[in-house]
Design a protein around this motif. Sequence first.
Motif, PDB file in Angstrom:
ATOM      1  N   PRO A  58       0.981  -1.098   0.048  1.00 21.99           N
ATOM      2  CA  PRO A  58      -0.024   0.196   0.175  1.00 21.99           C
ATOM      3  C   PRO A  58       0.922   1.219  -0.110  1.00 21.99           C
ATOM      4  CG  PRO A  58      -0.705  -1.315   1.563  1.00 21.99           C
ATOM      5  CD  PRO A  58       0.343  -2.223   1.137  1.00 21.99           C
ATOM      6  N   ARG A  78      -5.353  -8.113   2.721  1.00 22.70           N
ATOM      7  CA  ARG A  78      -5.266  -6.840   3.361  1.00 22.70           C
ATOM      8  C   ARG A  78      -4.705  -7.009   4.801  1.00 22.70           C
ATOM      9  NH1 ARG A  78      -7.393  -5.794  -1.152  1.00 22.70           N
ATOM     10  NH2 ARG A  78      -5.007  -6.215  -1.648  1.00 22.70           N
ATOM     11  N   GLU A  93      -1.077  -6.900   4.740  1.00 23.17           N
ATOM     12  CA  GLU A  93      -0.670  -5.761   4.244  1.00 23.17           C
ATOM     13  C   GLU A  93      -0.795  -4.797   5.502  1.00 23.17           C
ATOM     14  OE1 GLU A  93      -3.356  -4.622   1.088  1.00 23.17           O
ATOM     15  OE2 GLU A  93      -2.448  -5.971  -0.329  1.00 23.17           O
ATOM     16  N   VAL A 137      -6.392   0.591   4.515  1.00 21.43           N
ATOM     17  CA  VAL A 137      -6.539  -0.895   4.242  1.00 21.43           C
ATOM     18  C   VAL A 137      -7.427  -1.366   5.020  1.00 21.43           C
ATOM     19  CG1 VAL A 137      -4.923  -2.817   3.923  1.00 21.43           C
ATOM     20  CG2 VAL A 137      -3.949  -0.591   3.362  1.00 21.43           C
ATOM     21  N   ASN A 166     -10.517  -1.158   3.777  1.00 22.59           N
ATOM     22  CA  ASN A 166     -10.947  -2.120   2.464  1.00 22.59           C
ATOM     23  C   ASN A 166     -10.959  -3.491   2.972  1.00 22.59           C
ATOM     24  OD1 ASN A 166     -10.469  -3.320   0.373  1.00 22.59           O
ATOM     25  ND2 ASN A 166      -8.991  -2.040  -0.882  1.00 22.59           N
ATOM     26  N   LEU A 167     -10.639  -3.962   3.863  1.00 19.53           N
ATOM     27  CA  LEU A 167     -10.819  -5.107   4.384  1.00 19.53           C
ATOM     28  C   LEU A 167     -11.958  -5.482   5.129  1.00 19.53           C
ATOM     29  CD1 LEU A 167      -8.126  -7.110   6.748  1.00 19.53           C
ATOM     30  CD2 LEU A 167     -10.705  -7.151   7.342  1.00 19.53           C
ATOM     31  N   GLU A 173     -14.159  -5.701   1.955  1.00 14.50           N
ATOM     32  CA  GLU A 173     -14.290  -7.237   1.406  1.00 14.50           C
ATOM     33  C   GLU A 173     -15.026  -8.047   2.284  1.00 14.50           C
ATOM     34  OE1 GLU A 173     -13.060  -8.086  -1.395  1.00 14.50           O
ATOM     35  OE2 GLU A 173     -11.710  -6.195  -1.835  1.00 14.50           O
TER      36      GLU A 173
END
Lengths: 183, 382
Positions: free
Chosen positions: B91, B127, B130, B146, B149-150, B153
């Motif tokens: 990232p 993720r 990361e 991030v 984002n996780l 998902e």
Amino acid sequence: MLKSGSLQEKILVGRLKLKDKEAFSHLYDFYLDKIYRFIYFKVTSVSEAEDLTSQTFLKIWQLALEGKIKVNESFQSLLYKVARNLVIDYYRSSNREKNKISLEEAAHIAEADAHLDQAADVKIEMEIIGRRLKKLKSEYQEIIILHFINELTIKEIANILEKKRGNIRVTLHRALKALRDAQ
Amino acid sequence: MEKDIITQLQSLRTIKPKESWRLAQKEILLRQISSAAQETGAGRYFWFYLKEVIQHEAALIGQPIVGVAVLILLMVGGGVFSISAASGATPGSFLYTVKLVSEKTRFALTVNSEDKARLNVKFAERRAEEIKGLADKDAHVILNEVADNLKEEISSAQEQLKQVEVNNPGTAVDLAKDIENKTTVLRQKLQETKEALAKSGSSANSKINEAIRSVDEAGLSALGTIVKSAGKNNTVNKKELSQRVASKLNITKQKITEVQADVNKVFSAGFSRSESGLQIYQAPNNVTDMETKKKAEAKTKEASKIITEAEQLLDDNNYQEAVNKITASEQILNEAAQAVDQKIIEQSDETASSTTPQVKGIIDRLGDGEESAENASTTIGN
């Protein structure tokens, strides 16, 4: 889950333009109920609604084959425009009176509801409002169906009917008033 | 009156074509179009799909230049090779955008909900890796993004599972088991990262807590699917079911203990150094904090009570009700945890502003001797 205007839909429409049967199938599944409902209130029998719905999707396929689905046009708008034009053509060719309520129509509404598991009073309410909706002029019917039943935004409706948003808002207000006043 | 009419109109949304007609008509239409239809595999139109994805993403983020740059990179760099080169990208790097675009492309190409759910979980796992990497580097701003984002998902995986339950119940159980197993591992990974971050007192911890909560929710939802299916079809053996429910129950019990400890720590008394020496200051420092603490404590107690009921139901082999109780306990516990996280964020904001270095002129410095004794506040143990 598929959403109108989403990337997923764009990809499916792209594949449809490439004559992908599977893409057609997915788009059919997603839009069938909405197009059926839109046509249902504009015609006088279930069989007419069914026929015209099928014709809408066949027409879309034909447009795909002819390369006439435009890149930046909303697929949803295109579907509704096609459906709308088919209904107009149908009435022109058959010289039918659009807004005549018949016993057949009453049976039509009841038939459509037959497989719905709802209380009797709700069914009656639906029948009443459905009849009143069918009595409205086409312009008012369309706008009410698209907004309150098929949940389209003012912007989306403006796109389909090729009118300005302000115009749609005013017509929507008048349509609701006309529906309230209809007996 | 108008509201009433609108409600009546909305009831007309239930009008649909007959199911028998729908299926028959679909078959007829597909047969009619077959002669002109083309067989298309996803790989055949890769560049078309990728272009659509990039254009769509660029339009959404309002940065067409990013989309164009990615497209050029892919065209010049050989497309597939660039994407596989980007798979290890971290990232904050340019190639990370390519990585995300390729993930979205892959997701968009997948039509089947079951496969989509598995992809979502796979991306969530990436993720989590990361996040661990970012925590090690102290890149907490990017870490927050991030983590968001996780959450997306894992939330999408949950939605896809619901779709599969409706459309293809036969395959839902296996998918649910897979999701449940993976969310347990995911949770462990995030927990380890959280513990590592806790030592540095980072506010990114609250983001990780949010991510853990999302993962737990998805895991619990998957467990619900397994239990429901076991009730209907006997597709899951009782021992396995019991172990899964017990494991979830234990995780929730552990969480209750952690949140109770956090409530005490975050809203607890501390010490300060003043001219007169050590001084205990009363905390919570204001009425709001006191109320928040009381509410959080009450919630953890309630969550604890409900978990005890869940244990009893599990002993009675009433798995469905046990899962319902665990879900209820988690929901209440999350409210307490969110209050704690909010307080941590407020405290870290206060710490940041109070330790901002000041540039002083010579006149100010002459007065420093008196001021520093009053203003310094250190808590014992820091």
